[in-house]
Write a protein that holds these residues in place. Structure first.
Motif, PDB file in Angstrom:
ATOM      1  N   GLU B 167      -6.878  14.041  -0.481  1.00  0.00           N
ATOM      2  CA  GLU B 167      -7.825  15.155  -0.646  1.00  0.00           C
ATOM      3  C   GLU B 167      -7.944  16.007   0.616  1.00  0.00           C
ATOM      4  N   ARG B 168      -7.683  15.407   1.745  1.00  0.00           N
ATOM      5  CA  ARG B 168      -7.779  16.162   2.989  1.00  0.00           C
ATOM      6  C   ARG B 168      -6.511  16.985   3.239  1.00  0.00           C
ATOM      7  N   ILE B 169      -5.361  16.376   2.968  1.00  0.00           N
ATOM      8  CA  ILE B 169      -4.104  17.008   3.373  1.00  0.00           C
ATOM      9  C   ILE B 169      -3.523  17.942   2.316  1.00  0.00           C
ATOM     10  N   LEU B 170      -3.591  17.531   1.068  1.00  0.00           N
ATOM     11  CA  LEU B 170      -2.911  18.309   0.034  1.00  0.00           C
ATOM     12  C   LEU B 170      -3.357  19.772  -0.014  1.00  0.00           C
ATOM     13  N   PRO B 171      -4.656  20.040   0.109  1.00  0.00           N
ATOM     14  CA  PRO B 171      -5.070  21.449   0.028  1.00  0.00           C
ATOM     15  C   PRO B 171      -4.482  22.325   1.119  1.00  0.00           C
ATOM     16  N   THR B 172      -4.001  21.732   2.205  1.00  0.00           N
ATOM     17  CA  THR B 172      -3.407  22.544   3.269  1.00  0.00           C
ATOM     18  C   THR B 172      -1.958  22.915   2.975  1.00  0.00           C
ATOM     19  N   LEU B 173      -1.398  22.367   1.917  1.00  0.00           N
ATOM     20  CA  LEU B 173       0.051  22.484   1.723  1.00  0.00           C
ATOM     21  C   LEU B 173       0.472  23.472   0.635  1.00  0.00           C
ATOM     22  N   LYS B 174      -0.466  23.974  -0.139  1.00  0.00           N
ATOM     23  CA  LYS B 174      -0.130  24.866  -1.248  1.00  0.00           C
ATOM     24  C   LYS B 174       0.920  24.239  -2.167  1.00  0.00           C
ATOM     25  N   THR B 175       0.680  23.001  -2.495  1.00  0.00           N
ATOM     26  CA  THR B 175       1.642  22.247  -3.292  1.00  0.00           C
ATOM     27  C   THR B 175       1.459  22.547  -4.768  1.00  0.00           C
ATOM     28  N   GLN B 176       2.582  22.734  -5.459  1.00  0.00           N
ATOM     29  CA  GLN B 176       2.509  23.004  -6.903  1.00  0.00           C
ATOM     30  C   GLN B 176       2.943  21.814  -7.749  1.00  0.00           C
ATOM     31  N   MET B 177       3.855  21.017  -7.198  1.00  0.00           N
ATOM     32  CA  MET B 177       4.443  19.917  -7.974  1.00  0.00           C
ATOM     33  C   MET B 177       4.232  18.589  -7.291  1.00  0.00           C
ATOM     34  N   ALA B 178       4.050  17.559  -8.082  1.00  0.00           N
ATOM     35  CA  ALA B 178       4.006  16.207  -7.535  1.00  0.00           C
ATOM     36  C   ALA B 178       4.971  15.326  -8.304  1.00  0.00           C
ATOM     37  N   ILE B 179       5.626  14.449  -7.564  1.00  0.00           N
ATOM     38  CA  ILE B 179       6.466  13.432  -8.182  1.00  0.00           C
ATOM     39  C   ILE B 179       5.743  12.111  -8.022  1.00  0.00           C
ATOM     40  N   LEU B 180       5.418  11.508  -9.158  1.00  0.00           N
ATOM     41  CA  LEU B 180       4.593  10.303  -9.144  1.00  0.00           C
ATOM     42  C   LEU B 180       5.498   9.104  -9.384  1.00  0.00           C
ATOM     43  N   ALA B 181       5.709   8.324  -8.327  1.00  0.00           N
ATOM     44  CA  ALA B 181       6.613   7.173  -8.410  1.00  0.00           C
ATOM     45  C   ALA B 181       5.855   5.928  -7.981  1.00  0.00           C
ATOM     46  N   VAL B 182       4.862   5.578  -8.755  1.00  0.00           N
ATOM     47  CA  VAL B 182       4.015   4.421  -8.461  1.00  0.00           C
ATOM     48  C   VAL B 182       4.009   3.507  -9.684  1.00  0.00           C
ATOM     49  N   PRO B 183       3.488   2.273  -9.539  1.00  0.00           N
ATOM     50  CA  PRO B 183       3.404   1.390 -10.704  1.00  0.00           C
ATOM     51  C   PRO B 183       2.451   1.940 -11.758  1.00  0.00           C
ATOM     52  N   ALA B 184       2.518   1.333 -12.928  1.00  0.00           N
ATOM     53  CA  ALA B 184       1.704   1.808 -14.039  1.00  0.00           C
ATOM     54  C   ALA B 184       0.216   1.786 -13.711  1.00  0.00           C
ATOM     55  N   ALA B 185      -0.222   0.726 -13.064  1.00  0.00           N
ATOM     56  CA  ALA B 185      -1.666   0.543 -12.896  1.00  0.00           C
ATOM     57  C   ALA B 185      -2.364   1.711 -12.187  1.00  0.00           C
ATOM     58  N   PRO B 186      -1.881   2.138 -11.022  1.00  0.00           N
ATOM     59  CA  PRO B 186      -2.613   3.216 -10.346  1.00  0.00           C
ATOM     60  C   PRO B 186      -2.244   4.617 -10.803  1.00  0.00           C
ATOM     61  N   ALA B 187      -1.327   4.747 -11.741  1.00  0.00           N
ATOM     62  CA  ALA B 187      -0.768   6.069 -12.045  1.00  0.00           C
ATOM     63  C   ALA B 187      -1.808   7.047 -12.589  1.00  0.00           C
ATOM     64  N   GLN B 188      -2.589   6.614 -13.560  1.00  0.00           N
ATOM     65  CA  GLN B 188      -3.529   7.538 -14.177  1.00  0.00           C
ATOM     66  C   GLN B 188      -4.555   8.056 -13.159  1.00  0.00           C
ATOM     67  N   ALA B 189      -5.081   7.168 -12.348  1.00  0.00           N
ATOM     68  CA  ALA B 189      -6.087   7.593 -11.374  1.00  0.00           C
ATOM     69  C   ALA B 189      -5.487   8.571 -10.365  1.00  0.00           C
ATOM     70  N   LEU B 190      -4.282   8.275  -9.909  1.00  0.00           N
ATOM     71  CA  LEU B 190      -3.636   9.179  -8.954  1.00  0.00           C
ATOM     72  C   LEU B 190      -3.341  10.524  -9.581  1.00  0.00           C
ATOM     73  N   ALA B 191      -2.874  10.498 -10.809  1.00  0.00           N
ATOM     74  CA  ALA B 191      -2.578  11.752 -11.494  1.00  0.00           C
ATOM     75  C   ALA B 191      -3.846  12.590 -11.633  1.00  0.00           C
ATOM     76  N   ALA B 192      -4.946  11.931 -11.933  1.00  0.00           N
ATOM     77  CA  ALA B 192      -6.211  12.661 -12.074  1.00  0.00           C
ATOM     78  C   ALA B 192      -6.618  13.288 -10.744  1.00  0.00           C
ATOM     79  N   ARG B 193      -6.404  12.564  -9.651  1.00  0.00           N
ATOM     80  CA  ARG B 193      -6.735  13.133  -8.334  1.00  0.00           C
ATOM     81  C   ARG B 193      -5.847  14.337  -8.042  1.00  0.00           C
ATOM     82  N   LEU B 194      -4.572  14.210  -8.337  1.00  0.00           N
ATOM     83  CA  LEU B 194      -3.660  15.337  -8.130  1.00  0.00           C
ATOM     84  C   LEU B 194      -4.095  16.539  -8.957  1.00  0.00           C
ATOM     85  N   ALA B 195      -4.466  16.274 -10.195  1.00  0.00           N
ATOM     86  CA  ALA B 195      -4.899  17.360 -11.068  1.00  0.00           C
ATOM     87  C   ALA B 195      -6.153  18.030 -10.504  1.00  0.00           C
TER      88      ALA B 195
END
Lengths: 239, 239
Positions: B167-195
């Motif tokens: 949350e601190r770093i991403l807003p400084t990067l003007k990032t449009q895309m994320a590649i999510l390469a994590v196990p199933a368990a944390p994926a949904q929560a991480l995706a929600a944070r990215l969104a």
DNA sequence: TACTGTGAATGAGTTCACAGCC
DNA sequence: GGCTGTGAACTCATTCACAGTA
């Protein structure tokens, strides 16, 4: 070289030429031949989701709920699942455990597929360590690598052979599937060698279209193409 | 959330206003909204193949030849490519270079997409080192990883951050895309944070269906599902 | 009551076949 | 002559809507 009793689903991959005129084989329960292509492309997703529910102890699932999870309409789910027959109960939903079994049978993953990996670069290394394959019935027997510095090692219990020995070693393994994780340049030649050795299917990560005899199935996964698909979806997000 | 469209050859001032009501069949200029989904799913393949011909110095390609390479019918190729207008010449074939430009524009990969990788496990490691992404216009800005032992390093010139700092770093990067390469368990929560941080698209390698606001595009790549698709193709080899 | 299963209707995608142009 | 571009026919896929049933 341990003898591997191939617990094959049903058939032996004898190279049957184009002998036509014979009606399609009668498979025991689900006539997988009559599953439309569009449905087939969703079967893996259904299975993944249903296995998730199964692990969670859910015994029945409604088309509605499954559809919301997968982003599909309830009527589409019903159309698809009705192909497998008796797993839905009106007013209740679908029997999760039964469907899991039927889907695995339809997909052909109710048995073990003997599988080799060709190419131990970055991606190959990741694939060896990915346990999802074993869980779904794909048993990794051997790795073949071009770089002789890597040959002779054992990774995750799987021996690494020189790809030059492909013709010598592969026939001893009764291998049905190959995962091709090599650069674009050598991919076609390697795929052709695998096909000549009687492989039935190739999961191709190289960014090229393989051209092989039609009786060798291929599925392509091109990571760059997937990212392009994503870019397109983002640009066309209105709709 | 805006793609960056650097000017390609002839960008026509298509009115971006929403005023509709005029029959649209005038210009062959690509209004990407009118590309059917089925065609869109093939665009990346066309581009890959055409770039291959371009590198080889081939100036024109016939629908017939391209179709044979890709396993598609010539009429399907013509239908698809006709959407882009003026690149075919009767009796000759299609202009390869022109089509490459048009396809990149339609796919939205004529500019750069700022991209981050989340998850530096086996697959994440392989993805960082895969140069195909950069070549197609995806610039990797940063890596976010859960395991703090890996944080602070620089891999292939890309810094590895603690995912707690997302949350601190991403807003400084003007990032449009994320590649999510994590196990199933944390994926949904991480995706929600990215969104929540305003990401426009996620390439999801975790074996789960993400549920996110609809304005976040996702493309799923589940390696187990791909292998199942292959198994199905092998069992139903009459295709 | 609340769901599935399925004919019928609709829609999307592909192939055919040939006119039009190079 | 040999190709593309495209209306028309056709095939495949999805959705609708409701009968049937636990």
């Amino acid at each position: 070289m341990q003898p591997e009793p191939p617990q094959e689903p049903n058939d032996d991959p004898a190279d049957s030429a184009l002998g036509e005129g014979v009606p399609p084989d009668r498979l025991p329960s689900v006539r997988s031949g009559d599953i439309p292509a569009a449905t087939a492309s969703r079967l893996g997703l259904y299975l993944r989701e249903l296995q998730h529910f199964l692990r969670g102890g859910t015994e029945t699932i409604k088309s509605n709920a499954l559809g919301r999870r997968l982003g599909l309409s309830d009527s589409q789910i019903r159309r698809d699942l009705a192909l497998f027959g008796e797993f839905g109960k009106r007013g209740v939903g679908y029997n999760v455990a039964g469907l899991v079994g039927a889907l695995r049978q339809a997909l052909g993953t109710d048995g073990q597929w003997n599988t080799v990996l060709v190419g131990l670069g970055n991606l190959g290394n990741a694939l060896v360590r990915y346990r999802g394959f074993e869980q779904q019935g794909f048993s990794l027997q051997a790795i073949f690598e071009l770089d002789s510095a890597k040959v002779g090692a054992t990774i995750e219990g799987v021996p690494v052979h020189d790809v030059a020995d492909l013709e010598r070693i592969l026939p001893t393994l009764k291998t049905q599937m190959a995962i091709l994780a090599v650069p674009a340049a050598p991919a076609q030649a390697l795929a052709a060698r695998l096909a000549d050795l009687g492989i039935s299917g190739i999961l191709n990560f190289a960014p090229v279209s393989l051209s092989l005899r039609k009786d060798v199935a291929t599925v392509d996964v091109d990571l760059a193409v997937e990212l392009q698909r994503l870019a397109f979806a983002v640009v066309n997000s209105d709709r």
